[in-house]
Scaffold this motif. Structure first.
Motif, PDB file in Angstrom:
ATOM      1  N   ILE A 152     -26.539  -5.717  58.041  1.00 50.85           N
ATOM      2  CA  ILE A 152     -28.128  -6.847  58.373  1.00 50.85           C
ATOM      3  C   ILE A 152     -27.402  -8.297  58.716  1.00 50.85           C
ATOM      4  N   LEU A 153     -26.557  -8.447  58.462  1.00 44.86           N
ATOM      5  CA  LEU A 153     -26.535  -9.642  59.053  1.00 44.86           C
ATOM      6  C   LEU A 153     -26.061 -10.061  60.850  1.00 44.86           C
ATOM      7  N   ILE A 154     -25.224  -8.719  61.056  1.00 47.12           N
ATOM      8  CA  ILE A 154     -25.284  -8.071  62.387  1.00 47.12           C
ATOM      9  C   ILE A 154     -26.126  -8.679  62.746  1.00 47.12           C
ATOM     10  N   ALA A 155     -27.292  -7.560  62.867  1.00 47.91           N
ATOM     11  CA  ALA A 155     -29.260  -7.371  63.466  1.00 47.91           C
ATOM     12  C   ALA A 155     -30.142  -9.236  63.150  1.00 47.91           C
ATOM     13  N   SER A 156     -28.912  -9.458  62.079  1.00 44.63           N
ATOM     14  CA  SER A 156     -30.488 -11.425  62.066  1.00 44.63           C
ATOM     15  C   SER A 156     -29.661 -12.431  63.228  1.00 44.63           C
ATOM     16  N   PHE A 157     -27.954 -12.529  62.686  1.00 44.63           N
ATOM     17  CA  PHE A 157     -27.445 -12.992  64.001  1.00 44.63           C
ATOM     18  C   PHE A 157     -26.768 -12.717  65.412  1.00 44.63           C
ATOM     19  N   THR A 158     -26.914 -11.459  65.640  1.00 47.30           N
ATOM     20  CA  THR A 158     -26.475 -11.704  67.170  1.00 47.30           C
ATOM     21  C   THR A 158     -27.558 -10.589  67.451  1.00 47.30           C
TER      22      THR A 158
END
Length: 630
Positions: free
Chosen positions: A471-477
């Motif tokens: 989720i964090l990778i999808a949201s911030f990259t």
């Protein structure tokens, strides 16, 4: 001199060893790939208890019961022998999609070859709704269908569940003997719980097609299109049975929830849905929302007797279903899947925006403290958040590539970027475990030891932690197509915090990816105990399937069945009236106004878990982390 030579040789050997050694992340990914591969059915089997029916190409998926508490209770939930192998589309569809996503955006050893992927795609193709009178309609079912010659209808067939429950009494002695042989202690309680659950299981056997599996299949089709260079034959095969996008959009709109409509088929919803969604409906009266089932009230009245009906004869809204619909639409438009964009009309744009708005509203408002109703079929909050983040990832990529898209996509991007880069991050910060690295959902969190002391077992910890990373990778990259690497969105103030969160969780996964049960709760029945039956919530429609109305205060429970009734909310009920209705009893039961968690006495429920799904999302987290451009 000889001593110096030996020292030099020793140092050289060490250097060569560490130069050639496989990094821990590569080793972990290779092991995960092997475990996922081992859990794909390569030799089909027929049901002959205790042997389960297994269909070629599907990945392992299990139905379990959410017992919890002292060790003997917990053992009934997690014992490696107490489960039913379930042949469904959802698990295999998601595992295949995750493996392709890791191939597209990650850096990992070879993940899946054409032969294995081809087996999975062939298996998924058997889950089309065969009751459609047009060809190539990509409307999908959770379970495959069998033909009933008596009713001239294709009906959903969860083979192992159906066989087990139908033959339960005949097989009872064999079941007890096997459980004794396995050393299961509280057999009587397990048998009793299976008996109690069997009636509910029989009701869900008749489910119609759903939009969750349908739009999962659309997203998978887009991935196959984008990976034609690696798997050249599979996209063409997918197109042969999934090209009728006009019909798909027609069906999506036909069964959508439109609270302001004057049509009972469109404006009526499950009372549980209305309970948590009513503020959103009040503020968005013209909303058009994606629903779970491809069926309406008129059709239930007509074909329920033929073995196709929604649970409780009414549609509902699950935000996880909505997240998958949004992703399917987003990917189909961005990557020009067949002629999908030609039929993306104003009504469909309204549905797209309304459903995305509901997702954002739900996250910001913590599901109105009723995740049991907002995620009625999909309790895993981490899974839901990941499904939604995938659309944000695609929208960010489209913006970076200056793709020409309808304006509604910019509005959805604003909604999702706002909640995922603020509210979702705060959710993770509030729910991270004391190690500041890992996350639990609810499986095993209320278990105790023999002394009655709380002792969580972390059975969904790997899954939840891996999904947090995803989720964090999808949201911030975003994915840089020129370099093939994932790059950070540099204008985010909290980026240093995000990197620390990801690094901590990746370190935890590398150390613990094989130390806990790789369970998850990717699906469940809609009823998790007495309080989640829809009949106890306020409603303004009380009818039998034949259209006759009845008075809930004078319902003859001895001679009439609520399972053949329609109890729902039509249109919008003003809040003053609704609050008064909440204070009243319904069928002599008070409205359940609070949610006390999934692990409550008497609230045990069947859930679907898939170990290769856990392994695949863990692989995705590691592969994407391995492809981050520092």
């Amino acid at each position: 001199m000889i001593l110096l030579h030996k020292m030099f040789y020793f140092i050289l050997c060490i250097c060569i060893y560490y130069t050639n050694a496989i990094p821990p992340i590569e080793q972990t990914m290779e092991k995960l790939i092997k475990l996922i591969s081992d859990d794909q059915v390569l030799k089909p089997a027929e049901f002959k208890f205790p042997q389960w029916e297994k269909k070629l190409g599907l990945y392992r998926s299990e139905v379990r019961l959410d017992f919890f508490g002292e060790p003997l209770q917990a053992e009934l939930r997690k014992n490696k022998y107490i489960y039913v192998f379930d042949n469904n589309m959802f698990a295999t569809g998601w595992i295949s999609s995750v493996l392709l996503e890791a191939t597209m955006y990650g850096r990992a050893p070879k993940i899946i070859d054409t032969e294995r992927l081809s087996l999975a795609i062939d298996a998924i193709e058997t889950f089309h709704d065969h009751n459609q009178n047009e060809s190539s309609v990509p409307l999908m079912t959770f379970w495959s269908q069998i033909y009933n010659q008596t009713t001239n209808t294709w009906q959903s067939a969860p083979d192992n569940l159906r066989y087990l429950i139908t033959d339960f009494d005949d097989s009872l002695q064999l079941i007890e003997d096997i459980l004794k042989l396995l050393g299961i202690k509280n057999i009587a309680q397990l048998i009793d719980k299976i008996r109690t659950s069997s009636a509910a299981f029989k009701d869900v056997f008749q489910i119609p097609p759903d939009f969750d599996d349908t739009y999962l299949n659309i997203g998978l089709g887009v991935q196959l299109k984008l990976l034609q260079d690696k798997y050249p034959s599979l996209y063409l095969r997918w197109l042969q049975t999934n090209s009728n996008m006009k019909k798909l959009i027609d069906l999506t709109l036909r069964y959508a929830y439109k609270p302001s409509s004057q049509n009972l088929d469109q404006n009526t919803i499950d009372p549980r849905t209305y309970f948590w969604i009513r503020d959103f409906v009040r503020d968005n009266p013209q909303a058009v929302l994606a629903t779970t089932w491809a069926q309406n009230i008129t059709e239930v009245r007509t074909i329920a007797h033929r073995g196709i009906r929604m649970p409780f004869n009414l549609n509902n809204i699950d935000v996880t279903v909505g997240a998958n619909v949004i992703y399917g639409i987003t990917s189909a438009i961005i990557y020009d899947l067949v002629d999908f964009k030609d039929y993306f009309n104003q009504d469909m744009q309204t549905l797209y925006l309304s459903t995305a708005s509901l997702i954002a509203w739900s996250i910001k408002n913590s599901m109105k403290n009723r995740p049991d109703l907002a995620q009625v079929y999909y309790p895993s909050h981490y899974n839901f958040l990941w499904y939604g983040s995938r659309s944000l990832f695609l929208l960010e990529l489209a913006r970076r590539q200056d793709k020409s898209l309808p304006d509604v996509f910019n509005r959805v991007y604003s909604l999702l970027s706002d909640v995922y880069r603020s509210d979702v991050v705060k959710f993770f910060q509030d729910h991270v475990r004391s190690d500041k690295s890992s996350y639990d959902d609810f499986l095993g969190t209320n278990d105790t030891n023999i002394f009655g002391k709380l002792e969580p077992t972390g059975e969904d910890r790997i899954f939840s932690t891996a999904q947090t990373v995803n989720i964090l990778i999808a949201s911030f990259t975003y994915f840089d197509i020129n370099t093939g690497r994932l790059k950070w969105i540099t204008n985010e103030k909290q980026l240093d915090t995000i990197k620390i969160m990801i690094n901590n969780s990746i370190s935890w996964l590398l150390e613990n990816a094989f130390k806990y049960q790789p369970f998850n709760c990717f699906f469940s029945g809609s009823v998790k105990g007495f309080n989640q039956l829809p009949f106890w919530y306020p409603a303004n429609i009380y009818q039998f399937l034949n259209g006759t109305t009845f008075d809930p205060d004078h319902f003859d429970t001895e001679n009439q069945s609520l399972m053949d009734s329609i109890v729902g909310v039509s249109g919008y009920i003003d809040e003053t009236t609704y609050e008064r209705m909440i204070s009243q009893k319904h069928f002599n039961v008070s409205t359940p106004t609070t949610f006390n968690g999934y692990n409550v006495p008497g609230g045990e429920f069947p859930f679907w878990s898939s170990q290769p799904y856990t392994h695949s999302v863990t692989l995705l987290a590691l592969a994407q982390y391995n492809n981050l451009d520092d």
